[in-house]
Design a protein around this motif. Structure first.
Motif, short mmCIF file in Angstrom:
data_model
loop_
_atom_site.label_atom_id
_atom_site.label_comp_id
_atom_site.label_asym_id
_atom_site.label_seq_id
_atom_site.Cartn_x
_atom_site.Cartn_y
_atom_site.Cartn_z
N VAL A 23 0.74 -1.04 0.07
CA VAL A 23 0.15 0.31 0.22
C VAL A 23 0.54 1.38 0.09
CG1 VAL A 23 -1.96 0.62 1.45
CG2 VAL A 23 -1.49 -1.49 1.31
N VAL A 24 0.66 2.16 -0.93
CA VAL A 24 1.48 3.51 -1.45
C VAL A 24 0.63 4.85 -0.73
CG1 VAL A 24 2.78 4.59 -2.78
CG2 VAL A 24 3.14 1.75 -2.43
N LEU A 25 1.56 5.30 -0.15
CA LEU A 25 0.20 6.53 0.00
C LEU A 25 1.43 8.13 -0.84
CD1 LEU A 25 -1.97 8.29 1.37
CD2 LEU A 25 -0.56 8.93 3.61
N ILE A 26 0.38 8.70 -1.49
CA ILE A 26 1.49 9.91 -2.06
C ILE A 26 0.31 10.62 -2.24
CG2 ILE A 26 0.63 9.22 -4.28
CD1 ILE A 26 2.97 10.03 -5.65
N GLY A 27 1.22 12.21 -1.26
CA GLY A 27 0.97 13.43 -1.85
C GLY A 27 1.62 14.18 -1.82
N GLY A 28 0.80 15.33 -1.76
CA GLY A 28 1.29 16.73 -2.32
C GLY A 28 0.20 17.73 -2.57
N ASP A 29 0.52 18.58 -3.74
CA ASP A 29 -0.16 19.57 -3.16
C ASP A 29 -0.73 20.01 -4.58
OD1 ASP A 29 1.68 21.50 -1.65
OD2 ASP A 29 2.81 22.71 -2.76
N PRO A 30 -2.15 20.38 -4.80
CA PRO A 30 -2.80 20.38 -5.57
C PRO A 30 -2.31 21.01 -6.88
CG PRO A 30 -3.84 21.52 -3.87
CD PRO A 30 -2.43 21.36 -3.53
N GLY A 31 -2.66 20.59 -7.94
CA GLY A 31 -2.12 20.39 -9.13
C GLY A 31 -0.70 20.09 -9.64
N ILE A 32 -0.38 19.60 -8.73
CA ILE A 32 1.45 19.67 -9.13
C ILE A 32 1.59 18.33 -10.31
CG2 ILE A 32 2.22 18.14 -7.29
CD1 ILE A 32 4.51 20.25 -6.54
N GLY A 33 0.42 17.57 -10.22
CA GLY A 33 1.00 16.17 -10.73
C GLY A 33 0.89 15.00 -10.46
N LYS A 34 0.42 14.59 -9.42
CA LYS A 34 -0.10 14.05 -8.12
C LYS A 34 -0.82 12.05 -9.36
CE LYS A 34 -1.56 14.46 -4.39
NZ LYS A 34 -1.76 15.89 -4.99
N SER A 35 -2.03 13.61 -9.65
CA SER A 35 -2.75 12.41 -11.20
C SER A 35 -2.16 12.12 -12.23
CB SER A 35 -4.52 12.42 -10.82
OG SER A 35 -5.23 13.78 -10.03
N THR A 36 -2.00 13.26 -12.45
CA THR A 36 -1.04 12.53 -13.93
C THR A 36 -0.21 11.24 -14.19
OG1 THR A 36 -1.31 15.23 -14.72
CG2 THR A 36 0.53 13.98 -16.20
N LEU A 37 0.78 11.62 -13.05
CA LEU A 37 2.21 10.47 -12.77
C LEU A 37 1.51 9.42 -12.70
CD1 LEU A 37 4.59 10.20 -12.39
CD2 LEU A 37 4.77 10.75 -10.06
#
Length: 452
Positions: A89-103
């Motif tokens: 299980v991997v949890l990835i966080g970051g600011d909105p619009g930084i590219g999490k969903s894209t990656l």
């Protein structure tokens, strides 16, 4: 389906109340009661995933490396420790619009050619995900998509689809019928994360949870969320810059503090094979106040340019400002320079910056900051091809940095010719093309630089 009974539990003392109260009746703490499933209803929900095993001597347990599935993105694989682990299980966080969903969409598309994948979106519709995929050039993608926020329906889909990798985007939008609180609340995030983790361990499906961050930059939701998962990744970078960093803060299947460097392009995020190039400025001639540092991020040596600007202060209390470096450490270094090297900056504004938006936390940057400050103060640039690293102590000594040999080899590979390093980091054999000066004290390092 009848809703299960819930109670409100105090996060400070563990006391329970049948309804929400502003103050805990047991320990008198304010605003600590959170909604949880009643013990009688949740008794068998989190039973052990495997049969009870007898007590075994550690040396008798067979140590087997876990199998990994590469994501097809080298920089992401580096941070994960080699690839996705079944049941992890991997949890990835970051600011909105930084590219999490894209990656993650790019990674799922690459994985879909090997295994079954599922993308669960709670923030966008299926059409919006498809539009992003077209924009990224993923026209023939085999990724299965579900737009859903109810946990029970998501678990049913995972059971039917049996994907090898599933992405939940994001965990703050998912809710369970077992609780009455709104999506994103502490109780919902904890409950949904625990259920998804249990499903991952039971079915072998690798889960990737996308998490929101607070204004302080930490992951939103209960702290227990980071303890439940196997890997915690943070997506860093300025939205105004084209470069992004993915950093591992926890990894049960690999090394922590590894980073992956990406460049945001029109076709999505692309891995940067030589990150040192983006953190070095391209000066035609050496300029005062610029010093190159070899820093270590996980297992990767990186060359970063540290810039300093020292200017006379128009105010009685001069400013001390650092970007990408610890500000308290800057004040300490200025005091060491004054005491042990006779360089006074008490009437000067001092600004220090790490080029490229990188954040440097290791103390091996001390010597580079100090030499950049004295270069700016004197108005004399450091020699072309100069680099340094080393920790500075309050007594004026220069302490070694870990893995100095690898740092120097990386610098020589990129064409640097002069290095000032701690004496303990001086290599036993010369490195081709690199002149190395070993120093023990601050005053020795500054005197040496003045003569170069």
């Amino acid at each position: 389906m009848a809703k299960e009974k819930t109670v409100y539990t105090c996060t400070e003392c563990g006391g329970t109340s049948p309804k929400w109260l502003g103050k805990c009746p047991h320990c008198n703490a304010w605003n600590t009661l959170e909604e949880t499933v009643a013990e009688s209803a949740a008794k068998h929900r989190f039973q052990a995933l495997a049969k009870s095993a007898p007590v075994t001597t550690l040396s008798e347990i067979e140590a087997v490396d876990v199998a990994r599935t590469p994501t097809g993105i080298d920089e992401l694989d580096r941070v994960l420790g080699g690839g996705i682990v079944a049941g992890g299980v991997v949890l990835i966080g970051g600011d909105p619009g930084i590219g999490k969903s894209t990656l993650l969409l790019q990674a799922l598309d690459a994985l879909s050619h090997q295994v079954r994948t599922l993308y669960v979106t709670g923030e966008e519709s299926g059409a919006q995900v498809a539009l992003r995929a077209r924009r990224l050039g993923l026209d023939g993608s085999r990724v299965r998509v579900q737009a859903e926020i109810q946990l029970e329906k998501i678990l049913a889909t995972i059971e039917d689809e049996k994907p090898a990798v599933a992405v939940i985007d994001s965990i703050q939008t998912i809710y369970s019928d077992q609780l009455t609180s709104a999506p994103g609340s502490v109780a919902q995030v904890r409950e949904c994360s625990a259920q998804l983790t249990r499903t991952a361990k039971a079915t072998g499906t690798a889960m990737v949870l996308v998490g929101h961050v607070t204004k302080e930059g930490s992951l939103a939701g209960p702290r227990v969320l980071e303890h439940i998962v196997d890997t915690v990744l943070y997506f860093e970078g300025d939205t105004h810059s084209a470069f992004r960093l993915v950093r591992a803060f926890k990894n049960r299947f690999g090394a922590v503090n590894e980073i992956g460097v990406f460049a945001m392009t029109e076709r999505g995020l692309k891995g940067v094979a030589n990150p040192s190039a983006i953190f070095l400025s391209t000066h035609g001639e050496p300029v005062p106040g610029s010093c190159v540092l070899v820093t270590l991020e996980g297992t990767r040596p990186m060359l970063v340019e540290v810039q300093a600007l020292v200017d006379s202060s128009p105010i009685p209390a001069p400013r001390r400002l650092s970007v990408g470096l610890e500000q308290n450490r800057l004040a300490m270094l200025l005091a060491v320079m004054h005491r042990h090297a006779g360089i006074a900056c008490y009437d000067q504004d001092v600004f220090v910056n790490a080029v490229g938006g990188v954040r440097i936390s290791e103390p091996a940057a001390d010597l580079a900051v100090m030499l950049a400050i004295q270069s700016s103060l004197r108005g004399k640039p450091l020699p072309r091809g100069f680099l340094t690293f080393g920790e500075v102590g309050l007594a004026g000594e220069i302490r070694p940095a870990p893995r100095g040999q690898e740092r120097l080899k990386e610098a020589a590979k990129l064409g640097f010719g002069v290095a000032v390093v701690p004496k303990a980091n001086a290599p036993r054999r010369p490195i081709e093309g690199l002149t190395i000066h070993a120093v023990e004290r601050v005053e020795q390092a500054i005197e040496l630089v003045r003569g170069l």
